[in-house]
Structure formats: C-alpha cells, structure tokens
Design an enzyme around this catalytic site. Structure first.
Site, PDB file in Angstrom:
ATOM      1  N   GLY A  36       0.842  -1.196   0.000  1.00 61.47           N
ATOM      2  CA  GLY A  36       0.000   0.000   0.000  1.00 61.47           C
ATOM      3  C   GLY A  36       0.877   1.246   0.000  1.00 61.47           C
ATOM      4  O   GLY A  36       2.102   1.155   0.081  1.00 61.47           O
ATOM      5  N   LEU A  79      -8.282  -6.384   6.040  1.00 56.41           N
ATOM      6  CA  LEU A  79      -7.890  -6.548   4.634  1.00 56.41           C
ATOM      7  C   LEU A  79      -6.404  -6.820   4.473  1.00 56.41           C
ATOM      8  O   LEU A  79      -5.968  -7.190   3.381  1.00 56.41           O
ATOM      9  CB  LEU A  79      -8.219  -5.267   3.843  1.00 56.41           C
ATOM     10  CG  LEU A  79      -9.640  -5.067   3.304  1.00 56.41           C
ATOM     11  CD1 LEU A  79     -10.653  -4.943   4.431  1.00 56.41           C
ATOM     12  CD2 LEU A  79      -9.704  -3.820   2.435  1.00 56.41           C
ATOM     13  N   TYR A 152      -0.951 -19.170  -0.304  1.00 59.61           N
ATOM     14  CA  TYR A 152      -1.861 -18.056  -0.018  1.00 59.61           C
ATOM     15  C   TYR A 152      -3.276 -18.590   0.194  1.00 59.61           C
ATOM     16  O   TYR A 152      -3.957 -18.236   1.159  1.00 59.61           O
ATOM     17  CB  TYR A 152      -1.815 -17.072  -1.189  1.00 59.61           C
ATOM     18  CG  TYR A 152      -2.678 -15.851  -1.033  1.00 59.61           C
ATOM     19  CD1 TYR A 152      -2.327 -14.833  -0.167  1.00 59.61           C
ATOM     20  CD2 TYR A 152      -3.844 -15.710  -1.779  1.00 59.61           C
ATOM     21  CE1 TYR A 152      -3.117 -13.700  -0.041  1.00 59.61           C
ATOM     22  CE2 TYR A 152      -4.640 -14.581  -1.670  1.00 59.61           C
ATOM     23  CZ  TYR A 152      -4.268 -13.580  -0.793  1.00 59.61           C
ATOM     24  OH  TYR A 152      -5.059 -12.460  -0.670  1.00 59.61           O
ATOM     25  N   LYS A 156      -5.385 -18.448   3.718  1.00 60.79           N
ATOM     26  CA  LYS A 156      -6.682 -17.762   3.754  1.00 60.79           C
ATOM     27  C   LYS A 156      -7.800 -18.729   4.143  1.00 60.79           C
ATOM     28  O   LYS A 156      -8.747 -18.344   4.847  1.00 60.79           O
ATOM     29  CB  LYS A 156      -6.981 -17.118   2.402  1.00 60.79           C
ATOM     30  CG  LYS A 156      -6.209 -15.839   2.146  1.00 60.79           C
ATOM     31  CD  LYS A 156      -6.766 -14.677   2.973  1.00 60.79           C
ATOM     32  CE  LYS A 156      -6.336 -13.339   2.442  1.00 60.79           C
ATOM     33  NZ  LYS A 156      -6.917 -12.221   3.222  1.00 60.79           N
TER      34      LYS A 156
END
Ligand code: UDP
Length: 333
Positions: A36, A79, A152, A156
């Site tokens: 980000g 998130l 991943y 998750k």
C-alpha cells in the site's frame, strides 16, 4: 461509527476508507506500506470529513498495536495481506505469517474490545475447484504443499475457519467475504495483477504479456462495486456468521482481455505469449477459471454489479495516465 481498516492504505483498503468517510464514519488505517502507499489516501484526505483519517504505519501482527487501535472500533475491516502472485511466490513464509498471525491478532483484539470483524478472504480458497458459478458452500480444493503457489489459498482458508471459530466460541460478530478478481484505479501491476499490467503496457506501446495459453478465464469486478458490499455486509446483522462471494460473474479469457484493453485504449501494442515458468518461476499451476455465484449476496442485499469491463479499463487507464479517476457513483451509460 469508527472503523479500523487493516491494509487501509492498499488498493481496496483506500477505496473502502473513501466509501466509509462518505458515509460519515471515522477511520483508522493500519498499514505496513509494503504494497500500500500513503498517497492512496490523499484523495480521501481532501474529501469532506477526510482530514481526520488516521494512517498508522505498522504490522497487523503487532498485537499491542492492534489491541490499542481496536479500542473504540465498531468494526475492524481486516484486509491486510501480502498480495499478488509475485509476492506470494517470492515471499511465501512472510505472506503466510501475515495472513495467519495477522488474522489471529485481529480476532483476539476484536474479542477484547467488542468489535465486529469483516474478514476479506479470496476466491483463491476454491483452489482447484473450477465449477462455473462457485457457491460459498462448494469445496475448497487445495493443491500440493510442495507448490508455494497454494500457500496463499491455504493460509486464507485456515483464516476463514479461525474467524468462524472466534464467532462461534468467543462470540465475536464476524462475516467472511470472498473477493473474486477485484480491480480498478490504484491497483498496482508490479505484484502481478493482470489488468493494471495490461493497461500500462497498452498505454506505453509495449507488448501485452499473456501468460500460458491465454485461454484461462477470469471474472473482473470493479472495486467501486465491491467496496459498498463490504461495508454493507459489516452492518447487516443477518450476514454475521456466514460467508459471501463478491464478484462479477462475466467471464473473459486472458487473451480476450488483452484484445479488449488494446481496442479500448486505442493502442498499437502487440500481444506476446510468455510461459508460466518464465513469469512466476518453477512449479506454477494456474487456475483455468474462477466464476462466482453471488446469489447469497444478491438475496440479502440486492447486489448487482453496475460496472462492466470497459468501465474498469477506462478507469484504470485514467488513473495510470494521471487523469482524475471517475467518481464511485457514476452510472455507466
Ligand atoms: N496474467 C497474464 N499476464 C500478466 C499477469 C497475469 O497473462 O502480465 C494472467 C495470470 O497468469 C492469470 C490471470 O492473468 O491467468 C489473472 O492474473 P492475476 O495475477 O491478475 O490474478 P489471479 O491469478 O490471482 O486470478
């Protein structure tokens, strides 16, 4: 209402911050700024009510910090994750730790402070299940642990189970959303995401790099469609304790996407085919397709995507060429 958004300076996190500020919320964004960036929040800061958006640079695995920020948060939108196929292939353990330890930290903090949690999972958890119209209760089919590519999805998938167990056994109000390929302005191409990569290549006249045969398909959803649903689900008591797909079921092949991007941007770029090994390193297994069935979400909220692929391409192109991106509430012609 006050929200803590982990990953709040990321692509989806910054759009969610913007949406919540428009709805009158105050927001604290926690972000380690690995993928980000503080600039993602600049447009939000210029909005009415946006000056108070707080950006805290730190890790979602930093338990004392997350506990401090959770204090007073009505909702924690979780998130934060190491995103992009390239990141996951190159920093597998780091990516898994962020997902596993980060989610447990968030759930503990939510329990301690009485916050609701919205956990953003991913269509990746369906793994090798290529059913057209994946429903939330369909099997999550994982690949081999010898391929880092599945790390991943596996992390998750465990996170989803963890969130649900905190909901059931510790009374943490929580909802899980599985985002299908979400794209739009501010998404960075350098971690692998195909839409910003193709648009940038088209705008600079470089060949568009299609990996594999290009016959694999994806369903692309505009971030402006996805984000209001994330916010709505967190405020819908009937959604708690459940899982929701959020996506746009319109499929397109990756070669078809490349052609569409070239046509839409008026580019003279060619298309070049690259094998997976050169793109991602050894042992990459791509998904043939990933198509959502969003009936559960539509029945609860009336959700229908308003933006099509051409809107996505236009908005990503506008963002990359530095033009102001189109407001979220624009109705397509
Ligand atoms: N892809 C491609 N060229 C690129 C980047 C990605 O052909 O420059 C392909 C990729 O192999 C996959 C699809 O586009 O088949 C979507 O990739 P992305 O990383 O955006 O999302 P995901 O694989 O997680 O669905």
């Amino acid at each position: 209402m006050h929200a803590l958004i982990t990953g709040g300076a990321g692509f989806i996190g910054s759009h969610l911050t913007e949406h919540l500020v428009e709805q009158g919320w105050t927001v604290t964004a926690l972000d380690d700024l690995s993928t980000g960036s503080a600039e993602n929040l600049d447009p939000v800061r210029r909005m009415p009510g946006g000056a108070g958006v707080e950006l805290v640079r730190g890790s979602v695995t930093d338990s004392p910090l997350v506990h401090r920020l959770a204090d007073g948060a009505d909702v924690i939108f979780h998130l934060a994750a190491a995103v992009g196929v390239l990141t996951i292939q190159q920093q597998t353990l780091h990516s898994m730790r962020t997902n596993l330890a980060g989610t447990e930290t968030v759930m503990e903090a939510a329990q301690a402070h009485g916050s609701t949690v919205l956990f953003t999972s991913t269509s990746e958890v369906y793994g090798k299940n290529t059913t057209i119209g994946l429903r939330e209760d369909d099997d999550r089919v994982m690949g081999s642990p010898l391929l880092s590519r599945w790390s991943y999805a596996e992390a998750k998938a465990i996170d989803e189970t963890l969130v649900q167990q905190y909901h059931l056994h510790h009374g943490v109000p929580s909802v899980i959303v599985r985002l299908f390929n979400t794209t739009g302005p501010r998404q960075a191409g350098r971690y692998g995401m195909v839409v910003p990569r193709f648009v940038r290549q088209a705008l600079t006249g470089e060949p568009l790099t299609v990996y594999g045969t290009g016959q694999q398909t994806r369903c692309f959803g505009h971030v402006h469609d996805m984000v209001p649903m994330i916010a709505t689900l967190a405020q819908t008591p009937a959604a708690l304790g459940s899982v929701y797909n959020i996506g746009n079921p319109e499929q397109i092949s990756i070669t078809g996407l490349a052609e569409r991007v070239i046509a839409r941007t008026g580019s003279s770029s060619d298309i070049t085919y690259v094998d997976y090994q050169s793109a991602y390193g050894p042992g990459y297994e791509d998904m043939e397709r990933r198509v959502p069935d969003c009936t559960r979400l539509t029945e609860l909220t009336g959700f229908r995507p308003r933006h099509d692929l051409d809107d996505i391409i236009d908005d990503v192109a506008a963002h990359i060429s530095g033009r102001r991106s189109v407001p979220a509430d624009r109705v397509p012609a």
